[in-house]
Write a protein that holds these residues in place. Structure first.
Motif, PDB file in Angstrom:
ATOM      1  N   MET A   1       0.819  -1.212   0.000  1.00  0.00           N
ATOM      2  CA  MET A   1       0.000   0.000   0.000  1.00  0.00           C
ATOM      3  C   MET A   1       0.854   1.264   0.000  1.00  0.00           C
ATOM      4  SD  MET A   1      -3.091  -1.014   2.614  1.00  0.00           S
ATOM      5  CE  MET A   1      -3.971   0.510   2.299  1.00  0.00           C
ATOM      6  N   ALA A   2       2.142   1.139  -0.281  1.00  0.00           N
ATOM      7  CA  ALA A   2       3.042   2.292  -0.280  1.00  0.00           C
ATOM      8  C   ALA A   2       2.518   3.386  -1.209  1.00  0.00           C
ATOM      9  CB  ALA A   2       4.442   1.871  -0.701  1.00  0.00           C
ATOM     10  N   GLY A   3       2.530   4.608  -0.702  1.00  0.00           N
ATOM     11  CA  GLY A   3       2.076   5.740  -1.485  1.00  0.00           C
ATOM     12  C   GLY A   3       0.633   6.123  -1.254  1.00  0.00           C
ATOM     13  N   LEU A   4      -0.151   5.287  -0.568  1.00  0.00           N
ATOM     14  CA  LEU A   4      -1.556   5.593  -0.328  1.00  0.00           C
ATOM     15  C   LEU A   4      -1.707   6.455   0.922  1.00  0.00           C
ATOM     16  CD1 LEU A   4      -3.346   2.180  -1.022  1.00  0.00           C
ATOM     17  CD2 LEU A   4      -2.725   3.994  -2.620  1.00  0.00           C
ATOM     18  N   LEU A   5      -2.672   7.363   0.893  1.00  0.00           N
ATOM     19  CA  LEU A   5      -3.024   8.144   2.073  1.00  0.00           C
ATOM     20  C   LEU A   5      -4.082   7.372   2.844  1.00  0.00           C
ATOM     21  CD1 LEU A   5      -2.549  11.053   3.352  1.00  0.00           C
ATOM     22  CD2 LEU A   5      -4.801  11.594   2.378  1.00  0.00           C
ATOM     23  N   VAL A   6      -3.869   7.179   4.137  1.00  0.00           N
ATOM     24  CA  VAL A   6      -4.806   6.407   4.951  1.00  0.00           C
ATOM     25  C   VAL A   6      -5.068   7.127   6.270  1.00  0.00           C
ATOM     26  CG1 VAL A   6      -4.071   4.204   3.966  1.00  0.00           C
ATOM     27  CG2 VAL A   6      -2.991   5.043   6.055  1.00  0.00           C
ATOM     28  N   SER A   7      -6.183   6.800   6.885  1.00  0.00           N
ATOM     29  CA  SER A   7      -6.526   7.322   8.202  1.00  0.00           C
ATOM     30  C   SER A   7      -7.440   6.326   8.887  1.00  0.00           C
ATOM     31  CB  SER A   7      -7.228   8.673   8.082  1.00  0.00           C
ATOM     32  OG  SER A   7      -7.689   9.108   9.345  1.00  0.00           O
ATOM     33  N   ASP A   8      -7.196   6.092  10.187  1.00  0.00           N
ATOM     34  CA  ASP A   8      -8.069   5.194  10.940  1.00  0.00           C
ATOM     35  C   ASP A   8      -9.086   5.971  11.773  1.00  0.00           C
ATOM     36  OD1 ASP A   8      -6.432   6.267  12.846  1.00  0.00           O
ATOM     37  OD2 ASP A   8      -5.588   4.372  13.547  1.00  0.00           O
ATOM     38  N   ALA A   9      -9.148   7.285  11.591  1.00  0.00           N
ATOM     39  CA  ALA A   9     -10.107   8.116  12.313  1.00  0.00           C
ATOM     40  C   ALA A   9     -11.407   8.237  11.521  1.00  0.00           C
ATOM     41  CB  ALA A   9      -9.512   9.506  12.548  1.00  0.00           C
TER      42      ALA A   9
END
Length: 537
Positions: free
Chosen positions: A389-397
């Motif tokens: 998943m390198a390069g992806l923007l993620v958030s667990d909020a």
């Protein structure tokens, strides 16, 4: 992971033979090009000077494809062949032969050698579309052997896209390939049934990747521009062909134009959100002309908010993180905004990394590169640096919330990004007053149930190119001078202020060195920071 493995296998030397077209193909009907041509560019190229991607390179008489140029933007535009449009209206047969010679030179160098960047799906799609737009320039008066070489290479590239795109993890690759397949059927003057079949396939991909309002699910205006550039060409080519039903394509394109207009500032440029930087002005203007007059209204669209009054435009990003497959372009710009007055940018984001700083691209996607709050130097979302998943923007909020008050010309953005990491919720109100001559901001910190664990809130206001900032010691006012000579003031309370260096990205003209206002304050429950940006008469 499986898609990546299959895609990699299809690009291996052992399987690249499968890219060869099953039968001879003949591309003859030009798609046409709605972008303007520049004869001076042809003159420069004939003299060995190539202005591409914002960089001028003098090849000193050698082929541009043999020149060693360490500039991604220059190489991408060279190998994308958008510059072929400059040759279309020429009367000089010698210069047209020059364009064909460059294409044949590319074929000779890249038909067997596999450069991953040159053969990337997106660049290959751009190249094939541009060759098909100008196929008459490439094949008219060419020898039979040259025509076969060009048609064979074009067929091979189209075939490679057909094989590779279904296995690409990037949905944009699949959309671009669907566009190429439809373009190929038009350029080869295929039966109407095949054109209709490929139109349906394209419409299906559009349905998957665009919302009903016409915004690409990446929330990137740069992606919107790339897709529209191809679709406008296809719509015009289909309109010239008899007995072809265009399905829902015209209405979907109209919605895409409207969505793009909502991300356009008073300067005529696009807001620097989610991978969007300075797009070529001739392309943006040509798209605007192709889309007809657009009058975007204040309000909400795909988790953005727009305020406008007279000549003032403010666009804000809630920070909504797209689904993973669309998050490759996304920036951690939650609660950021850009503000233009008349034709001048006053406050804006830094934009994506320019070509010469590709290795540092992650830094330009973080919160500090935006007119947004950050806590303890951490952004509201994270860019994955390793693994599949390198390069992806993620958030667990939980996703942020954005509201629009039409009567007050006000936006409210609520961010939950720091509730777990710093124990606070952030709220930002943005209001246009005085007919657009003032922007009022209010930022509030609220402790979560678990209590505050973070230390410092920082808010940045990156100023537009040429905007000068002056802060007299002991005064709670910063004076701004615009390139036009106009004067604005920035006042604040509830935080300490400083002026620092910044940059404004331009993929075509390099860095603009700019300034930024930085507000900072310790975290405390119920604390508010108020600020106002006002035009001085």
């Amino acid at each position: 992971m499986l898609r990546r493995s299959i895609a990699g296998a299809l690009e291996s030397p052992a399987l690249r033979w499968s890219w060869n077209p099953i039968s001879e193909r003949h591309f003859s009907a030009p798609l046409g090009d709605f972008r303007t041509a520049d004869v001076d560019s042809v003159t420069e190229m004939a003299a060995g000077r190539y202005l591409l991607g914002g960089k001028m390179v003098d090849t000193n008489g050698i082929s541009p494809f043999a020149a060693e140029v360490d500039h991604y933007g220059w190489k991408a535009e060279l190998n994308g062949f958008s510059w072929l449009r400059h040759f279309t209206e020429l009367k000089d047969d010698g210069l047209k032969r020059f364009a064909r010679t460059l294409v044949l030179d590319w074929i000779g160098r890249h038909s067997r050698r596999h450069d991953p960047e040159v053969w990337s799906i997106s660049l290959t799609a751009q190249r094939t579309l541009n060759w098909m737009r100008h196929i008459a320039v490439l094949t008219q008066d060419a020898s039979a052997g040259q025509q076969r070489t060009i048609n064979r290479s074009l067929g091979r590239q189209v075939r490679s896209l057909q094989l590779r795109a279904p296995h690409s993890p990037d949905p944009l690759d699949r959309l671009l390939t669907a566009m190429v397949q439809l373009a190929a059927s038009l350029c080869e003057e295929s039966p109407t049934e095949l054109v209709a079949e490929r139109l349906v396939r394209l419409e299906q991909e559009i349905d998957l990747q665009f919302d009903k309002a016409g915004m690409h699910r990446s929330r990137s205006a740069a992606v919107q521009v790339e897709v529209l550039t191809g679709l406008v060409t296809l719509r015009q080519a289909m309109a010239r062909r008899d007995q072809v039903h265009m399905g829902t394509l015209p209405s979907r394109i109209a919605a895409m134009h409207a969505a793009l207009a909502t991300l356009t500032l008073g300067t005529g440029g696009l807001g620097y959100f989610n991978g969007t930087g300075q797009e070529p002005s001739d392309l943006v203007f040509a798209l605007q002309a192709a889309g007809g007059p657009q009058k975007p209204e204040p309000g909400l669209f795909e988790h953005y908010g727009r305020l406008q009054s007279d000549g003032a435009v403010l666009i804000a990003d809630s920070g909504h993180v797209p689904a993973p497959e669309f998050a490759r372009w996304a920036h951690a710009g939650g609660m950021s905004f850009e503000f233009s007055h008349m034709n001048e940018l006053i406050v804006g984001n830094c934009g994506p990394a320019p070509a010469e700083l590709r290795e540092q691209s992650r830094l330009f996607r973080l919160g500090a590169a935006h007119c947004a709050p950050t806590i303890d130097h951490k952004s509201q979302a994270q860019v994955i640096t390793r693994g599949p998943m390198a390069g992806l923007l993620v958030s667990d909020a939980p996703q942020p919330e954005i509201e629009f008050d039409a009567e007050e010309q006000m936006l409210k953005i609520t961010s939950h990004a720091y509730e777990r990491t710093a124990g606070v919720m952030l709220e930002r109100w943005l209001t246009l007053l005085m007919g657009g001559d003032a922007v009022v901001g209010q930022d509030r910190i609220t402790a979560s149930a678990s209590g505050i664990t973070g230390e410092k809130l920082t808010m940045r206001f990156h100023l537009g190119p040429g905007v000068e900032a002056e802060h007299q010691p002991g005064e709670d006012i910063i004076k701004l001078t615009l390139p036009s000579g106009g004067n604005w003031s920035f006042l604040w309370e509830g935080a300490e202020a400083a002026i620092d260096d910044s940059v404004r990205q331009s993929a075509y003209f390099g860095f603009y060195r700019t300034r930024q206002i930085v507000l900072s304050t310790p975290l405390s429950d119920g604390h508010e920071i108020a600020w106002i940006l006002t035009r001085l008469t």
